[in-house]
Structure formats: structure tokens, C-alpha cells
Design an enzyme around this catalytic site. Structure first.
Site, PDB file in Angstrom:
ATOM      1  N   ASP A   1      13.859  43.885  22.446  1.00 14.37           N
ATOM      2  CA  ASP A   1      14.691  42.679  22.516  1.00 14.37           C
ATOM      3  C   ASP A   1      16.034  42.850  23.236  1.00 14.37           C
ATOM      4  OD1 ASP A   1      12.713  42.209  20.663  1.00 14.37           O
ATOM      5  OD2 ASP A   1      14.064  41.703  19.022  1.00 14.37           O
TER       6      ASP A   1
ATOM      7  N   MET B   1      12.284  50.129  25.429  1.00 10.68           N
ATOM      8  CA  MET B   1      13.157  48.958  25.301  1.00 10.68           C
ATOM      9  C   MET B   1      12.373  47.825  24.657  1.00 10.68           C
ATOM     10  SD  MET B   1      14.282  46.294  28.307  1.00 10.68           S
ATOM     11  CE  MET B   1      15.870  46.890  28.844  1.00 10.68           C
TER      12      MET B   1
ATOM     13  N   TRP C   1       4.550  42.441  21.697  1.00 11.64           N
ATOM     14  CA  TRP C   1       4.170  43.414  20.674  1.00 11.64           C
ATOM     15  C   TRP C   1       2.665  43.679  20.690  1.00 11.64           C
ATOM     16  CZ3 TRP C   1       7.988  46.109  19.052  1.00 11.64           C
ATOM     17  CH2 TRP C   1       9.247  45.533  18.870  1.00 11.64           C
TER      18      TRP C   1
ATOM     19  N   GLN D   1      17.464  46.579  22.432  1.00 14.40           N
ATOM     20  CA  GLN D   1      16.844  47.515  21.501  1.00 14.40           C
ATOM     21  C   GLN D   1      16.265  48.677  22.305  1.00 14.40           C
ATOM     22  OE1 GLN D   1      16.220  46.753  17.575  1.00 14.40           O
ATOM     23  NE2 GLN D   1      18.207  46.471  18.526  1.00 14.40           N
TER      24      GLN D   1
ATOM     25  N   TRP E   1       8.225  52.536  20.234  1.00 19.44           N
ATOM     26  CA  TRP E   1       9.219  51.998  19.310  1.00 19.44           C
ATOM     27  C   TRP E   1       9.586  53.067  18.295  1.00 19.44           C
ATOM     28  CZ3 TRP E   1       9.915  50.862  14.122  1.00 19.44           C
ATOM     29  CH2 TRP E   1      10.878  49.889  13.818  1.00 19.44           C
TER      30      TRP E   1
END
Length: 506
Positions: A42, A40, A306, A58, A66
Site C-alpha cells: 500500500d 512493496m 493480494w 508498506q 510480505w
């Protein structure tokens, strides 16, 4: 290529296969929203629709890293209890084949519309070899979404000093007779900015202007913008990438904050003041807000950062959201407080009043790894005081919240918090009547600290051992613990009605 519906069915089956295994992980959050499995980032499409809060996010359903972005989905009636729903969007079309990137939601004619960025890689370089467009999907029930045939509704960036490849994360709202949309962008020479558009039907969009642009140390790209009215101010929230550290500020890879001003809806320009952070901790990015039927402006952010190490990936999940926070303005500054509805999760209260102490003190029953804690401390003559949480002396684990009186600074120190990244973050904050109020939420692998009634907030992920549940108070001179209240927190996730998706119940 599989259709949107087929991809969603397949992805839901993948999540269903491993979600029970993921639930066993001791870092699994009890009252914060996290994916049932895998990745997961944003929060997206945060909205209040037909009496319920909908939060999308997301989501990569096939690994805890990701990847090509889907939209995960959950809903809540009260901001405290949440229900996981089937995935809402999949990267199924040529225009979004490499990801349904971030976006927002709006109700129109009783239907819920999702506006998002479709992403397509055109080569190996992720900075230059991409095509981003803006798209819509619509639902009549808030559960099943169809991408509209007119997609994409925005295909090219406007003329001018606007980077041709990087424009994304549309936030849409209605003002008067028009719909407006703000998009994250950057200039051709890498300065963050936001673009403002207008439409009368959500499908045909007119570019108005660059609403705001960074100057000086303001980053090379502004992601995830959100624009709304609060009291008599227009507020632009955004997440600038590439802001350089200044003193105690901006030590995360990317930042999230706000500017206050006035948006001229005719010229499309936001006249604004300075940038302020929304959170002074480690893990806070891409916040998004909605307004509910009580008139509350509610904000939720991604509780991660990030390129940070994420130890939970070993257990096949990654990422979470912050608690919902209510935003208000006080003397031109944003105040963020935990949603009062969260009180519904409290149980087994333990409290003390007027405890004098120096050096170090543990209080019976004030401990835990899934708790809410409210503390008021009179500093007296102390120059340093605070509390240690998630303490496990055998493993030399502790997370420190330290107040330095002379410096008027609150420190969040996770250098001995267990696995994962360490570090210290600082927030400038003054005592009131010589007192410090802390409102702390601890949830297995996260801490959120609201200081002085939400004047400053500090959020961080931590990864201690299962036995790390001790709490102690410390001071270099005598202090008075004016009050301390602790509640254990219940599980926030409820089983909703059966939704038959792809032949399975989710």
C-alpha cells in the site's frame, strides 16, 4: 530490540546491497514507483509538504515477500520525476513490533506527521491473535521521523458493534478547528465499515461514530479509507475485502472504489450513494489521495493484488504503484486521468492520422515496451475492434484491448501476456460520436488504460518476454484510426542529494 534509527540503518544497507542487481531485471519499471529492492504494498502518507510530493509505502526490506512492515519513502517535485529516500519507519517498539501498518500524513505547525497502525501478533491466528493501535511519528524536514512519546494515541476500539481486533489504516485531515481521522473496520459479524474520530491536537482522539457501514454485497472489512471533498461532494474511497463477483464486476480478490455523499461533522455519519469501482482492471488496491498547491486531487494506488502470482519476486523485488491520477467529478461519477505533469517524460513522438483499415494493421514506429499511446478510433460499421500490445509472435505473446460495440464493453485480456496470472476484465463504456478514445501507458511489466478521457480505467501487471514490443490494430469491419500518437517514456528516477544514513550514501 534495535531502535527505530538502528533498524532503519540496517534495512537501508540491505536494500543498498542488491538494488543494482534488481535494476537489471527486464520487468523493472521505468516511470512507475517501485521499491529499489524487495517488497512493496500500500501507498501511505501521500502528501504535499514544503513544495514536494511525499509518498511512503508498506515495505519489507529483507525479502520480496510480505513481512514485518517498514515505511519506504520517495518524493517528487512534479509527479513525473521521483527520488528514492531512506526508509522512514521501522517496527521498533512493543506496540508496532510486528509492523508499522498503513496510514497517512498531515502537516501541523510546519512539521510532517505520519499517523499509522502499529501491529503486534499475540498468537498464531492472524485473524484473531493481534493487537492493533494507532500511532504518530513526526519530522521537521520530511526525511527523518521520530515516534512520539505519547504513542499509541488510540489503544482500544470503541464500544458497540465494532470488531475489537481489526481497525487500521488511519487517514487524517483538518476541517475547521479540528483534525479528523477515518479508520477501516468491520462489525463483529464481519461487515465492512469505517470509524470517524476527532481531535484538536492529533494526540487525544474522540470517537464520533460509525461513518458508513456495508449492506448486502459490500465485503467483510473496509481497508485503507480516505475521505475528502471534491466539488460539492464528500468522497469516501475504500478497499472492501470479500465482495463477491456480480456479472462482469468484482472478479479480483479485493476491490477498491468510492461512494459519494455528505458527511455530517456533528453526528459523524456519511449519507451516501452506491459503491463504484475506481479501476476495472486486475491490479489496483489501497488507493490514497492528496491535494497539492494547484488544487489537484491526486490519487496513487498499489499496482498489484493480494495472493496473485508475482513473477518479479524471482528477481528480488515485488510490487509497484500506479501512475498518479487526477480525480474530478462529472455527472456524479469519478473521472481519473493521468497527471498532466507526466508529459515531461515524453520523447521521440510518432503519429498518424485518418488511417482506414480492417482485419489487422501495424504502423511503422508504433511499438515499444516503455511508451505512452493515445488512440482515437471511429468504429464505422465494425462490431469488434481494438489493439494488441506487447506482441511477440515467436512466443505467441500478446495483450488484447478489445471493444465490443453491441455489448458496449472494453475487454482487457492478458491470457497470452507472458508469465504470471492471466484472465479477462471488462468495463462497460459507450462510444462517443461512434468513437473510442484510449490513453495507454505501457511500462515493461504494467499497462494502464484510460478510456474515454478517464471515464473508466483498467490497470494490470503483465510479464512478457523482452522481445514483446509489437503493437497492431484489428477490426472485423472497416474502421478509421482517427489519430494515434506514441511517445517513448524517459526514466522517472533521479539521483537526489546525498543522504548519509548509517555510514552509507543512499
Amino acid at each position: 530490540m534495535l531502535s527505530n534509527k538502528q533498524q532503519i540503518e540496517e534495512a537501508n544497507r540491505e536494500v543498498e546491497k542488491i538494488k543494482k542487481e534488481v535494476e537489471k531485471n527486464h520487468w523493472r519499471l521505468a516511470y512507475h514507483l517501485a521499491p529499489q529492492a524487495n517488497w512493496m504494498n500500500d501507498p501511505n502518507g501521500f502528501s504535499f509538504y514544503k513544495g514536494e510530493y511525499h509518498l511512503f509505502y508498506q515495505h519489507h526490506p529483507y525479502s520480496p515477500e510480505w513481512g514485518p512492515m517498514f515505511w519506504g519513502h520517495a518524493k517528487s517535485r512534479d509527479l513525473a520525476h521521483w527520488e528514492h529516500l531512506p526508509i522512514a519507519l521501522a517496527p521498533s517498539e512493543d506496540y508496532d513490533v510486528d509492523g508499522c501498518f498503513s496510514g497517512s500524513a498531515i502537516e501541523k505547525d510546519g512539521k510532517l506527521y505520519l499517523m499509522y497502525t502499529g501491529n503486534k501478533w499475540t498468537g498464531e491466528n492472524r485473524d484473531t491473535d493481534l493487537k492493533q493501535v494507532q500511532c504518530l511519528a513526526v519530522s521537521e524536514d520530511g526525511l527523518t521521523f521520530e515516534k512520539i512519546k505519547e504513542n499509541p494515541v488510540m489503544t482500544e476500539t470503541p464500544e458497540g458493534d465494532i470488531h475489537p481486533y481489526h481497525w487500521r489504516d488511519p487517514k487524517v485531515w483538518q476541517e475547521g478547528d479540528y483534525y479528523y481521522c477515518i479508520l477501516g473496520s468491520k462489525t463483529k459479524d464481519e461487515k465492512g465499515q469505517v470509524l470517524l474520530y476527532r481531535s484538536n491536537d492529533l494526540i487525544s482522539w474522540e470517537f464520533l461514530n460509525v461513518a458508513a457501514k456495508g449492506e448486502g454485497n459490500f465485503g467483510f472489512m473496509w481497508e485503507c479509507p480516505d475521505l475528502f471533498r471534491l466539488d460539492d461532494q464528500d468522497v469516501l474511497i475504500m478497499s472492501p475485502q470479500g465482495v463477491h463477483p456480480e456479472g462482469d464486476l468484482y472478479h479480483n480478490l479485493h476491490q477498491s472504489g468510492y461512494i459519494l455523499g455528505t458527511l455530517n461533522y456533528e453526528t459523524g455519519v456519511l449519507d451516501h450513494g452506491p459503491f463504484e469501482l475506481l479501476d476495472y482492471g486486475f491490479d489496483f488496491y489501497a488507493p490514497q489521495t492528496t491535494i497539492d498547491d494547484k488544487g489537484q486531487r491526486v490519487m496513487i494506488a498499489w499496482m498489484a493484488m493480494w495472493e496473485n502470482e508475482m513473477p518479479e519476486q524471482e528477481f528480488r523485488w515485488a510490487g509497484a504503484t500506479t501512475l498518479p491520477r487526477i480525480l474530478t467529478l462529472n455527472n456524479g461519477k469519478m473521472v481519473s486521468e493521468p497527471a498532466p505533469e507526466l508529459k515531461a517524460l515524453r520523447q521521440n513522438e510518432v503519429s498518424f492520422e485518418n488511417i482506414k483499415m480492417d482485419k489487422e494493421l501495424q504502423l511503422t514506429g508504433i511499438e515499444g515496451e516503455c511508451i505512452e499511446l493515445r488512440v482515437t478510433i471511429d468504429a464505422k460499421e465494425a462490431s469488434t475492434f481494438g489493439l494488441k500490445v506487447r506482441v511477440n509472435e515467436e512466443e505467441n505473446e500478446e495483450t488484447l484491448l478489445t471493444y465490443q460495440v453491441e455489448e458496449e464493453t472494453l475487454l482487457f485480456d492478458r491470457n497470452r501476456s507472458g508469465k504470471g496470472p492471466g484472465g479477462v476484465r471488462k468495463a462497460a463504456i459507450s462510444l462517443r460520436d461512434n468513437r473510442l478514445q484510449l490513453h495507454v501507458f505501457i511500462d515493461h511489466s504494467s499497462i494502464e488504460v484510460f478510456a474515454q478521457g478517464g471515464e473508466k480505467v483498467m490497470t494490470g501487471r503483465i510479464y512478457p518476454s523482452e522481445k514483446a514490443n509489437g503493437i497492431s490494430f484489428f477490426a472485423d469491419q472497416e474502421i478509421v484510426i482517427v489519430s494515434v500518437e506514441k511517445w517513448e517514456m524517459k526514466q522517472a528516477f533521479v539521483e537526489g542529494p546525498t543522504n548519509n544514513v548509517g555510514g552509507m550514501n543512499v
